[in-house]
Design a protein around this motif. Sequence first.
Motif, PDB file in Angstrom:
ATOM      1  N   LEU A 192      -5.047  11.246   8.913  1.00 56.11           N
ATOM      2  CA  LEU A 192      -5.415   9.994   8.227  1.00 56.11           C
ATOM      3  C   LEU A 192      -4.941   8.778   9.006  1.00 56.11           C
ATOM      4  CD1 LEU A 192      -4.160  11.499   4.935  1.00 56.11           C
ATOM      5  CD2 LEU A 192      -6.470  10.600   5.094  1.00 56.11           C
ATOM      6  N   GLY A 193      -3.826   8.964   9.711  1.00 55.63           N
ATOM      7  CA  GLY A 193      -3.142   7.811  10.300  1.00 55.63           C
ATOM      8  C   GLY A 193      -3.872   7.131  11.435  1.00 55.63           C
ATOM      9  N   LYS A 194      -4.677   7.890  12.183  1.00 55.15           N
ATOM     10  CA  LYS A 194      -5.269   7.315  13.386  1.00 55.15           C
ATOM     11  C   LYS A 194      -6.142   6.091  13.081  1.00 55.15           C
ATOM     12  CE  LYS A 194      -7.917   8.390  17.485  1.00 55.15           C
ATOM     13  NZ  LYS A 194      -8.847   9.322  18.102  1.00 55.15           N
ATOM     14  N   ARG A 195      -6.988   6.202  12.052  1.00 53.12           N
ATOM     15  CA  ARG A 195      -7.900   5.085  11.764  1.00 53.12           C
ATOM     16  C   ARG A 195      -7.573   4.363  10.457  1.00 53.12           C
ATOM     17  NH1 ARG A 195     -13.515   7.414  11.725  1.00 53.12           N
ATOM     18  NH2 ARG A 195     -14.306   5.350  12.246  1.00 53.12           N
ATOM     19  N   MET A 196      -6.857   5.044   9.557  1.00 52.54           N
ATOM     20  CA  MET A 196      -6.486   4.375   8.293  1.00 52.54           C
ATOM     21  C   MET A 196      -5.063   3.862   8.442  1.00 52.54           C
ATOM     22  SD  MET A 196      -8.224   7.074   5.631  1.00 52.54           S
ATOM     23  CE  MET A 196      -7.786   6.189   4.147  1.00 52.54           C
ATOM     24  N   ASN A 197      -4.928   2.743   9.163  1.00 54.68           N
ATOM     25  CA  ASN A 197      -3.577   2.270   9.494  1.00 54.68           C
ATOM     26  C   ASN A 197      -3.385   0.791   9.167  1.00 54.68           C
ATOM     27  OD1 ASN A 197      -5.178   1.179  11.416  1.00 54.68           O
ATOM     28  ND2 ASN A 197      -4.389   2.418  13.107  1.00 54.68           N
ATOM     29  N   ARG A 198      -4.027   0.364   8.080  1.00 57.77           N
ATOM     30  CA  ARG A 198      -3.945  -1.055   7.717  1.00 57.77           C
ATOM     31  C   ARG A 198      -2.834  -1.333   6.705  1.00 57.77           C
ATOM     32  NH1 ARG A 198     -10.257  -0.451   7.173  1.00 57.77           N
ATOM     33  NH2 ARG A 198      -9.354   1.496   6.464  1.00 57.77           N
ATOM     34  N   ILE A 199      -2.158  -2.458   6.925  1.00 58.40           N
ATOM     35  CA  ILE A 199      -1.251  -2.968   5.893  1.00 58.40           C
ATOM     36  C   ILE A 199      -2.133  -3.834   5.015  1.00 58.40           C
ATOM     37  CG2 ILE A 199       0.775  -4.398   5.417  1.00 58.40           C
ATOM     38  CD1 ILE A 199       1.820  -3.594   8.204  1.00 58.40           C
ATOM     39  N   LEU A 200      -2.418  -3.371   3.807  1.00 56.28           N
ATOM     40  CA  LEU A 200      -3.432  -4.033   2.979  1.00 56.28           C
ATOM     41  C   LEU A 200      -2.878  -5.273   2.290  1.00 56.28           C
ATOM     42  CD1 LEU A 200      -4.837  -0.716   1.515  1.00 56.28           C
ATOM     43  CD2 LEU A 200      -5.943  -2.158   3.233  1.00 56.28           C
ATOM     44  N   ASP A 201      -1.563  -5.262   2.072  1.00 58.01           N
ATOM     45  CA  ASP A 201      -0.967  -6.430   1.409  1.00 58.01           C
ATOM     46  C   ASP A 201       0.535  -6.449   1.667  1.00 58.01           C
ATOM     47  OD1 ASP A 201      -0.902  -8.690  -0.318  1.00 58.01           O
ATOM     48  OD2 ASP A 201      -0.130  -7.422  -1.939  1.00 58.01           O
ATOM     49  N   ILE A 202       1.059  -7.653   1.888  1.00 57.57           N
ATOM     50  CA  ILE A 202       2.519  -7.842   1.826  1.00 57.57           C
ATOM     51  C   ILE A 202       2.709  -9.026   0.895  1.00 57.57           C
ATOM     52  CG2 ILE A 202       4.622  -8.479   3.064  1.00 57.57           C
ATOM     53  CD1 ILE A 202       3.510  -7.175   5.533  1.00 57.57           C
ATOM     54  N   ASN A 203       3.425  -8.805  -0.204  1.00 50.23           N
ATOM     55  CA  ASN A 203       3.593  -9.874  -1.177  1.00 50.23           C
ATOM     56  C   ASN A 203       5.015 -10.436  -1.062  1.00 50.23           C
ATOM     57  OD1 ASN A 203       4.142 -11.348  -3.581  1.00 50.23           O
ATOM     58  ND2 ASN A 203       2.323 -10.405  -4.498  1.00 50.23           N
ATOM     59  N   PRO A 204       5.142 -11.644  -0.507  1.00 52.31           N
ATOM     60  CA  PRO A 204       6.479 -12.194  -0.259  1.00 52.31           C
ATOM     61  C   PRO A 204       7.178 -12.694  -1.519  1.00 52.31           C
ATOM     62  CG  PRO A 204       4.802 -13.766   0.406  1.00 52.31           C
ATOM     63  CD  PRO A 204       4.078 -12.546  -0.058  1.00 52.31           C
ATOM     64  N   ASP A 205       6.441 -12.788  -2.624  1.00 48.39           N
ATOM     65  CA  ASP A 205       7.075 -13.224  -3.886  1.00 48.39           C
ATOM     66  C   ASP A 205       7.610 -12.034  -4.674  1.00 48.39           C
ATOM     67  OD1 ASP A 205       6.347 -15.862  -3.307  1.00 48.39           O
ATOM     68  OD2 ASP A 205       4.324 -15.471  -4.073  1.00 48.39           O
ATOM     69  N   ASP A 206       6.792 -10.965  -4.708  1.00 43.80           N
ATOM     70  CA  ASP A 206       7.206  -9.773  -5.466  1.00 43.80           C
ATOM     71  C   ASP A 206       8.025  -8.790  -4.613  1.00 43.80           C
ATOM     72  OD1 ASP A 206       5.787 -10.768  -7.597  1.00 43.80           O
ATOM     73  OD2 ASP A 206       3.977  -9.613  -7.151  1.00 43.80           O
ATOM     74  N   TYR A 207       8.087  -9.012  -3.293  1.00 42.89           N
ATOM     75  CA  TYR A 207       8.784  -8.092  -2.383  1.00 42.89           C
ATOM     76  C   TYR A 207       8.146  -6.703  -2.456  1.00 42.89           C
ATOM     77  CZ  TYR A 207      12.531 -11.631  -2.204  1.00 42.89           C
ATOM     78  OH  TYR A 207      13.242 -12.788  -2.042  1.00 42.89           O
ATOM     79  N   THR A 208       6.839  -6.649  -2.222  1.00 39.47           N
ATOM     80  CA  THR A 208       6.126  -5.370  -2.249  1.00 39.47           C
ATOM     81  C   THR A 208       5.091  -5.333  -1.123  1.00 39.47           C
ATOM     82  OG1 THR A 208       4.414  -6.265  -3.704  1.00 39.47           O
ATOM     83  CG2 THR A 208       6.262  -5.160  -4.786  1.00 39.47           C
ATOM     84  N   CYS A 209       4.603  -4.142  -0.847  1.00 41.71           N
ATOM     85  CA  CYS A 209       3.487  -4.032   0.087  1.00 41.71           C
ATOM     86  C   CYS A 209       2.588  -2.871  -0.343  1.00 41.71           C
ATOM     87  CB  CYS A 209       3.968  -3.828   1.520  1.00 41.71           C
ATOM     88  SG  CYS A 209       4.899  -2.328   1.777  1.00 41.71           S
ATOM     89  N   LEU A 210       1.379  -2.875   0.217  1.00 43.66           N
ATOM     90  CA  LEU A 210       0.411  -1.804  -0.043  1.00 43.66           C
ATOM     91  C   LEU A 210      -0.075  -1.328   1.317  1.00 43.66           C
ATOM     92  CD1 LEU A 210      -1.301  -0.286  -2.238  1.00 43.66           C
ATOM     93  CD2 LEU A 210      -3.057  -2.026  -1.882  1.00 43.66           C
ATOM     94  N   VAL A 211       0.112  -0.020   1.591  1.00 44.69           N
ATOM     95  CA  VAL A 211      -0.184   0.454   2.953  1.00 44.69           C
ATOM     96  C   VAL A 211      -1.083   1.686   2.951  1.00 44.69           C
ATOM     97  CG1 VAL A 211       1.944  -0.441   4.004  1.00 44.69           C
ATOM     98  CG2 VAL A 211       1.965   1.848   2.984  1.00 44.69           C
ATOM     99  N   GLU A 212      -1.744   1.877   4.098  1.00 47.56           N
ATOM    100  CA  GLU A 212      -2.520   3.100   4.332  1.00 47.56           C
ATOM    101  C   GLU A 212      -1.614   4.108   5.068  1.00 47.56           C
ATOM    102  OE1 GLU A 212      -7.149   1.752   4.467  1.00 47.56           O
ATOM    103  OE2 GLU A 212      -6.111   1.775   6.391  1.00 47.56           O
ATOM    104  N   PRO A 213      -2.066   5.374   5.161  1.00 54.85           N
ATOM    105  CA  PRO A 213      -1.201   6.420   5.724  1.00 54.85           C
ATOM    106  C   PRO A 213      -0.750   6.194   7.168  1.00 54.85           C
ATOM    107  CG  PRO A 213      -2.996   7.411   4.485  1.00 54.85           C
ATOM    108  CD  PRO A 213      -3.296   5.952   4.555  1.00 54.85           C
ATOM    109  N   GLY A 214      -1.518   5.424   7.967  1.00 56.63           N
ATOM    110  CA  GLY A 214      -1.154   5.267   9.379  1.00 56.63           C
ATOM    111  C   GLY A 214      -0.179   4.142   9.660  1.00 56.63           C
TER     112      GLY A 214
END
Length: 544
Positions: A121-143
């Motif tokens: 999964l990691g080779k092509r699904m490697n996007r950081i979809l969100d980094i939220n600097p207020d909530d201190y969270t992120c949403l990431v793909e497997p790569g």
Amino acid sequence: KSPGTGQRLLVIPQGIEQARFFQAIEELGQTLGVENVEVNDKPLVDGWYMEHPNTHDMMPILDDEELVASAVVYPSDTEEVQKIVLWANKYRVPIFPISMGRNLGYGGAAPRVRGSVVIDLGKRMNRILDINPDDYTCLVEPGVSFYALYETIQAKGYKHMWIDTPDLGGGSVVGNTLDRGVGYTPYGDHWACHSGLEVVLPTGEVIRTGMGALPGNSTWQTFPYGFGPYSDGIFSQSNFGIVTKMGMTLMPNPGGYESFMYAFEKDEDLEALIEIIRPLRIGSILENVAQVRHVIQTLAVKGRLRTNYFTGDGAIPEEIVHEHARKMPVGDHSWLYYGMSYGPEHIRKYKLDIIDKEFRKIPGARRIDPKTLPEDEYFWSRDRIAAGVPDLVELLWVNWVPNGSHVAFSPVSPIRGTDAMKLFNMGKRLHDKYGIDFFPAFCVGLREMHLIVEIVFDKKDPKKRKAANDCLRELIDDAAKEGYGEYRTHLVLMDQVAGTYGWNDNALKKFNEKLKDALDPNGILAPGKSGIWPARYRKRGWEL
Ligand code: FAD
């Protein structure tokens, strides 16, 4: 590319005819693009940690050809993962998902069933979809690796947020978390720190867990539970789904930090030390998943072959280890405690004074002043890691033997001196029996500790592989007799470890099998992972 034309015999999954398998591969190539489907018919190349293979276990304890893929596929998004799953159901081909496949010591990128199609999964699904600097969270793909997440946060100038990283930063945030991996800041329990999954089920449907199931929500990464049964648990260390997105919480910059290290003279000091650690850890005076490491690791992490110290047979004698430790900047010792205190100076001082007073109750305990340590001392690697800065220095001990490979024995125990000594003595006895150097490190969680014992072996020497395997199998059984179970294990040991969790006539195993058969009726997803076999494979000689 036509399959079967390379220089190595292609391993085809059992139960499918060669011609039908080739037809299936061709169809998959048409669906995903031929460049995204690679058959594994070339010689197996091991590479190293950063350039690792995705076709097999580069640190094999069985035969090289035992845990190998027939092909590797590279989806670009959730929809393509669904297509692969539907394809696997059509042809009854076993598939095995990896995020990045750096699960070294636990099977690397290898599938459990020989000839499975690995989904990288990691080779092509490697996007950081969100980094939220207020909530201190992120949403990431497997790569997304720990390095990539760290570097992106730095590039955005978000100095107020830290990540948590395991010893090595090249792994996947998703893969490590799904395997319930460990890091070394107060956010070190990765599974506990995640919030929200997107999962492709073995029959092809997609679900979002927690608040992710509510259309229009903005709390997927801040409230992990949502409503109703909490389903995330069944997707970790399992073969019930393929995770395509994961939310992760980030740690606030604590406003200062300071690493510290104490040395303890005797092996037996472990008992008193662990007793001192427990209340301090539960009370968060000791704040991070610290490591208590044995003296042999001080030598090994210098990255030199053991033959620089000892060329005889069997395990390296203790007096030789101590003789060399004496010459090192940290001086002679049996145990080193590596910890970190967080917060502004006056807050750190309050905690460090308590720790100092308590640790010094052990006769001969020494605080090692970091200012006395050279820049290349291992202490500084632990300093970076406990501050959430990815690193690779930990790899050095893998060079202890030629063709260095390792496999882990990782039992969970209470934070009790008697338990620590029992496990230490058991490990030592069995390592001596098999002539293996004993590398114990206690990683102290909040109310339990993982003992991580790494067996380092020469993968080109069949006798050393066998000794490692035999020693581990005996360790697992002996530990289970005393009530200790592994938190995670290598692919080839999964059946044995799952078997130790057998309370009430294997009730948990039966429950997992019921889930497996309901969710994956054709038994295509990672058969045998964590000792969970689908009906189609059960009692047909697959268990190891
Ligand atoms: P992967 O190999 O991609 O995945 C791990 C497992 O999860 C696999 O079994 C895979 O089948 C499953 N999986 C992965 N992605 C998915 C998905 N999307 N859906 C469903 N299942 C999936 N580990 C630690 O936790 N802490 C440490 O401190 C640590 N120190 C190490 C030190 C050394 C020297 C070495 C060599 C290894 C160490 N490891 C440690 C082990 C390992 O390197 C890491 O855990 C690493 O992060 C795992 O590899 P990965 O992230 O690429 O995961």
